[in-house]
Design an enzyme around this catalytic site. Sequence first.
Site, mmCIF file in Angstrom:
data_model
loop_
_atom_site.group_PDB
_atom_site.id
_atom_site.type_symbol
_atom_site.label_atom_id
_atom_site.label_comp_id
_atom_site.label_asym_id
_atom_site.label_seq_id
_atom_site.Cartn_x
_atom_site.Cartn_y
_atom_site.Cartn_z
ATOM 1 N N CYS A 79 15.953 -8.407 -17.000
ATOM 2 C CA CYS A 79 15.617 -7.049 -16.552
ATOM 3 C C CYS A 79 14.097 -6.913 -16.640
ATOM 4 O O CYS A 79 13.556 -6.776 -17.739
ATOM 5 C CB CYS A 79 16.304 -6.007 -17.430
ATOM 6 S SG CYS A 79 15.950 -4.307 -16.906
ATOM 7 N N HIS A 162 20.537 -12.448 -7.203
ATOM 8 C CA HIS A 162 20.021 -11.521 -6.183
ATOM 9 C C HIS A 162 20.320 -12.058 -4.788
ATOM 10 O O HIS A 162 20.217 -13.271 -4.556
ATOM 11 C CB HIS A 162 18.510 -11.351 -6.331
ATOM 12 C CG HIS A 162 18.090 -10.704 -7.607
ATOM 13 N ND1 HIS A 162 17.914 -9.341 -7.734
ATOM 14 C CD2 HIS A 162 17.856 -11.227 -8.834
ATOM 15 C CE1 HIS A 162 17.574 -9.066 -8.980
ATOM 16 N NE2 HIS A 162 17.526 -10.183 -9.664
ATOM 17 N N GLU A 211 21.802 -2.224 -7.482
ATOM 18 C CA GLU A 211 21.882 -3.122 -8.639
ATOM 19 C C GLU A 211 23.331 -3.393 -9.048
ATOM 20 O O GLU A 211 24.177 -2.483 -9.075
ATOM 21 C CB GLU A 211 21.141 -2.521 -9.837
ATOM 22 C CG GLU A 211 19.649 -2.618 -9.744
ATOM 23 C CD GLU A 211 18.987 -2.439 -11.095
ATOM 24 O OE1 GLU A 211 19.634 -2.709 -12.131
ATOM 25 O OE2 GLU A 211 17.818 -2.000 -11.115
ATOM 26 N N ARG A 212 23.587 -4.643 -9.382
ATOM 27 C CA ARG A 212 24.882 -5.038 -9.965
ATOM 28 C C ARG A 212 25.147 -4.160 -11.179
ATOM 29 O O ARG A 212 24.278 -4.023 -12.041
ATOM 30 C CB ARG A 212 24.820 -6.501 -10.376
ATOM 31 C CG ARG A 212 26.035 -7.031 -11.075
ATOM 32 C CD ARG A 212 25.923 -8.505 -11.443
ATOM 33 N NE ARG A 212 24.838 -8.789 -12.366
ATOM 34 C CZ ARG A 212 24.668 -9.974 -12.956
ATOM 35 N NH1 ARG A 212 25.492 -10.985 -12.691
ATOM 36 N NH2 ARG A 212 23.663 -10.187 -13.797
ATOM 37 N N CYS A 220 13.499 -2.181 -9.436
ATOM 38 C CA CYS A 220 14.158 -3.333 -10.063
ATOM 39 C C CYS A 220 13.128 -4.450 -10.133
ATOM 40 O O CYS A 220 12.700 -4.960 -9.084
ATOM 41 C CB CYS A 220 15.369 -3.750 -9.230
ATOM 42 S SG CYS A 220 16.242 -5.172 -9.895
ATOM 43 N N GLY A 223 14.473 -7.769 -9.074
ATOM 44 C CA GLY A 223 14.700 -7.675 -7.625
ATOM 45 C C GLY A 223 13.408 -7.796 -6.840
ATOM 46 O O GLY A 223 13.374 -8.415 -5.769
HETATM 47 N N1 LIG Z 1 16.653 -3.153 -13.390
HETATM 48 C C1 LIG Z 1 16.484 -4.544 -13.784
HETATM 49 C C2 LIG Z 1 17.505 -5.451 -13.215
HETATM 50 C C3 LIG Z 1 18.813 -5.243 -13.833
HETATM 51 C C4 LIG Z 1 19.734 -6.252 -13.270
HETATM 52 C C5 LIG Z 1 21.171 -5.922 -13.550
HETATM 53 N N2 LIG Z 1 21.631 -4.838 -12.688
HETATM 54 C C6 LIG Z 1 22.018 -7.147 -13.348
HETATM 55 O O1 LIG Z 1 21.458 -8.211 -13.005
HETATM 56 O O2 LIG Z 1 23.212 -7.033 -13.554
HETATM 57 C C7 LIG Z 1 15.104 -5.075 -13.510
HETATM 58 O O3 LIG Z 1 14.149 -4.289 -13.564
HETATM 59 O O4 LIG Z 1 14.971 -6.309 -13.287
#
Ligand SMILES: N[C@H](CCC[C@H](N)C(=O)O)C(=O)O
Length: 280
Positions: A79, A162, A211-212, A220, A223
Site C-alpha cells: 500500500c 494490478h 481497488e481490490r 492508490c 496503482g
Molecule cells: N491504496 C493502496 C493500495 C491498496 C491495495 C489493496 N486494495 C489491494 O491490493 O488489495 C496504495 O496506495 O497502494
Amino acid sequence: MNTAIAHEFVKMHGLGNDFVVLDIRRSGLTLTADAVRAIADRRRGVGCDQLIVVEPPRGDNSTAWMTIYNPDGSESGACGNATRCVAWLLMGETGADRVVIETRAGLLKAETRGDRMVAVDMGPARLDWRDIPLAEARDTLHLGIGLGPLSDPVGVSMGNPHAVFFVPDVADVNLSSVGSGLEHHPLFPERANIEIVQVLGPEKLRMRVWERGAGITQACGTGACASLVAAARRGLTTRKAEVVLDGGSLFIEWLADDHVLMTGPVALAFRGTLDPSLMA
Ligand SMILES: N[C@H](CCC[C@H](N)C(=O)O)C(=O)O
C-alpha cells in the site's frame, strides 16, 4: 479476543486514500477479519480505505513491520500511500530523515522530502505472470481480457496485483459499473486492483482506480506505480511521470534497477480511541 482493550489509532490519508493506523508494537493487539471490517465501516466504525497495523520488526533491517487490510477484511501485500504515512509517523518518533518498513512485499525504504512529502522505494515491479499472479501463462503486456469499454490491460505487481487499462478519456468510463467484474475476473486468482489510465503527455498520466477489496478510492500509490510501469512498457511515457489521481498527484519513477520510486504527500486528520466493542 480483546474485549478489555480500548486502542488508540491515528487517522491519516495520502491524497484522500484514507487509513486507520493502529500501532500495536506495545499492545500486541490481535485483529480478526470481523474486527477489521468493523473498524473500517464508515457508519458503524471509524471508516477507511485500508486498516494499517504497525508491528514490531521481524528482521534486523527495518524499524517496523506493516500489515495492510482492505475494508472487506482481505490482506494486501502493499500500500503505497499508507507506506508514506507510516514512514512519516516513524520518522517523527526519532527525528530521522529516512526509515525502512517491512511488508509482505519486502523492505521499503522511505525518505522525507520536506514538509509532509515522503519518497518511498516501492521495490521492483514484478512483470512475470506468476508474480501478478495470473491463473495461466500470459504475456503481461497484453492480457487480452476486457469488460464494457475496457480491453487488453497490462498486468503488473507491486507486491499486489494490478490490471492497467489505457483509455482515451477516463471521464468517459463508468468505473463503478465495470470495477467489480474486472476485480473478480477468473484470470486473477487473488483478484486485482483495476486502473484506467489516460495519457496526457510523455511524463503525465491521469489515472482512476477501483481497488481490490475497497472499490473506487481517491488515490492508490501502488496503482500509480503500476500505471507508470505499464505506460513505459507500452512506450506511451518515459520511465518518469506525474500521475494525476482524483485526490491529487503522485510522482513516479521506474528506476534502472527496476525499483519504482514514489513521491507524494501525507496528511494526519485526527487521533482517537477504538471502543473495545469494535474489536470483539
Ligand atoms: N491504496 C493502496 C493500495 C491498496 C491495495 C489493496 N486494495 C489491494 O491490493 O488489495 C496504495 O496506495 O497502494
